[in-house]
Write an enzyme that holds these catalytic residues in place. Sequence first.
Site, PDB file in Angstrom:
ATOM      1  N   ARG A 240       0.849  -1.188   0.000  1.00 20.80           N
ATOM      2  CA  ARG A 240       0.000   0.000   0.000  1.00 20.80           C
ATOM      3  C   ARG A 240       0.883   1.234   0.000  1.00 20.80           C
ATOM      4  O   ARG A 240       1.967   1.219   0.592  1.00 20.80           O
ATOM      5  CB  ARG A 240      -0.866   0.064   1.274  1.00 20.80           C
ATOM      6  CG  ARG A 240      -2.169  -0.692   1.199  1.00 20.80           C
ATOM      7  CD  ARG A 240      -3.189  -0.041   0.261  1.00 20.80           C
ATOM      8  NE  ARG A 240      -4.433  -0.770   0.212  1.00 20.80           N
ATOM      9  CZ  ARG A 240      -4.696  -1.819  -0.574  1.00 20.80           C
ATOM     10  NH1 ARG A 240      -3.791  -2.262  -1.416  1.00 20.80           N
ATOM     11  NH2 ARG A 240      -5.873  -2.423  -0.540  1.00 20.80           N
ATOM     12  N   GLU A 269      -2.156   7.976  -4.090  1.00 22.24           N
ATOM     13  CA  GLU A 269      -2.457   7.570  -5.469  1.00 22.24           C
ATOM     14  C   GLU A 269      -3.919   7.898  -5.809  1.00 22.24           C
ATOM     15  O   GLU A 269      -4.756   7.921  -4.922  1.00 22.24           O
ATOM     16  CB  GLU A 269      -2.174   6.060  -5.655  1.00 22.24           C
ATOM     17  CG  GLU A 269      -3.035   5.141  -4.815  1.00 22.24           C
ATOM     18  CD  GLU A 269      -2.604   3.688  -4.934  1.00 22.24           C
ATOM     19  OE1 GLU A 269      -1.424   3.363  -4.711  1.00 22.24           O
ATOM     20  OE2 GLU A 269      -3.499   2.858  -5.242  1.00 22.24           O
ATOM     21  N   HIS A 287      -1.008   0.391  -9.621  1.00 23.14           N
ATOM     22  CA  HIS A 287      -1.765  -0.468  -8.685  1.00 23.14           C
ATOM     23  C   HIS A 287      -2.502  -1.591  -9.429  1.00 23.14           C
ATOM     24  O   HIS A 287      -3.739  -1.676  -9.377  1.00 23.14           O
ATOM     25  CB  HIS A 287      -2.752   0.375  -7.857  1.00 23.14           C
ATOM     26  CG  HIS A 287      -3.140  -0.280  -6.559  1.00 23.14           C
ATOM     27  ND1 HIS A 287      -3.411   0.413  -5.419  1.00 23.14           N
ATOM     28  CD2 HIS A 287      -3.302  -1.590  -6.224  1.00 23.14           C
ATOM     29  CE1 HIS A 287      -3.729  -0.414  -4.441  1.00 23.14           C
ATOM     30  NE2 HIS A 287      -3.668  -1.647  -4.912  1.00 23.14           N
ATOM     31  N   ILE A 288      -1.715  -2.439 -10.092  1.00 20.30           N
ATOM     32  CA  ILE A 288      -2.308  -3.493 -10.930  1.00 20.30           C
ATOM     33  C   ILE A 288      -1.898  -4.901 -10.492  1.00 20.30           C
ATOM     34  O   ILE A 288      -2.059  -5.854 -11.254  1.00 20.30           O
ATOM     35  CB  ILE A 288      -1.930  -3.306 -12.421  1.00 20.30           C
ATOM     36  CG1 ILE A 288      -0.400  -3.242 -12.606  1.00 20.30           C
ATOM     37  CG2 ILE A 288      -2.602  -2.067 -13.000  1.00 20.30           C
ATOM     38  CD1 ILE A 288       0.056  -3.386 -14.055  1.00 20.30           C
TER      39      ILE A 288
END
Length: 328
Positions: A240, A269, A287-288
């Site tokens: 995170r 983000e 963030h994938i």
Amino acid sequence: MSKPKILIARAVFPEVIARLEQHFEVESNQDDHTWSKAELIAHLQGKAGAFTTGGDRIDAEVLAACPELKICANMAVGYNNFDIDAMTAAGVLATNAPDVLTETTADFGFALLMATARRITESEHFLRAGQWTKWRYDMFAGADIHGSVLGILGMGRIGQGIAKRGAHGFGMKVIYHNRSRLDAALEAECQARYVGKDELLRTADHLVLVLPYSPASHHTIGAAELALMKPTATLVNIARGGIVDDAALAAALRNKTIAAAGLDVFEGEPSVHPDLLAVPNVVLTPHIASATMPTRLAMASLAADNLIAFFTGNKPLTPLNAAVLAIK
Ligand code: GLV
């Protein structure tokens, strides 16, 4: 009897919406608007359930403004968007989407590690910019993966998946640090050795962060921790944003305190710290880590299953504050 009303806060697979529509009166956000808190509250009015994603914050203010809400089902394993204490106090069940994404996310952690250590995106940018005119002995020379020391901070299911890939696939020596030590059988399965946090930082050739975010893990990796790492080390964050101090990391990358970083998550983000965008030795992805179609469908289906189970009087599959169920 009328169906309970639910809100799906972000765009999601049409087949998941169709399934939810069999049980609920559904308001969805297929245009994928980014709602402010006030807009989220407005859309939640009269809803008994919410299908949320990791960006949808459910806190005391939202709960106070939405007294009919009974359950929020997150399509994410991480749930730092939920104020669990406030949800429990308000009698609102929280569920997340663990397990179904473990292997996919561990695959990605490894992919990001390899791209970072072997400078894959940096060298691709060089090639695309037309700068490749000749061979050179040290051109984009990076760090080896095989036989190196893999450090893992946060040894839950995803951390264990990365450890197994490293130990069994690449002959890496795996060390880890976690709030609690794994039992001996799991350590043997992962071929992982428990060490203190400082030893992890000092010894790892590649350090992967897979710990949950909470106020207690805020800036777990800052300037002091980066200074302990080897100058040849790589750092990968698939956990995170906020676990790493992004400004301190950008400085460490600029000053070559460490060699490179791979980041899938960022503080604040989808904004990315401008200093990170300015350094070449970082691989940046939006963030994938869990993003394969089968896994995203499994995550959405699990969130839907939790909502359906709750409203049909069955036990939700992955409750986070089961105490709420006990008092119902
Ligand atoms: C993704 O970040 C998740 O928590 O599922």
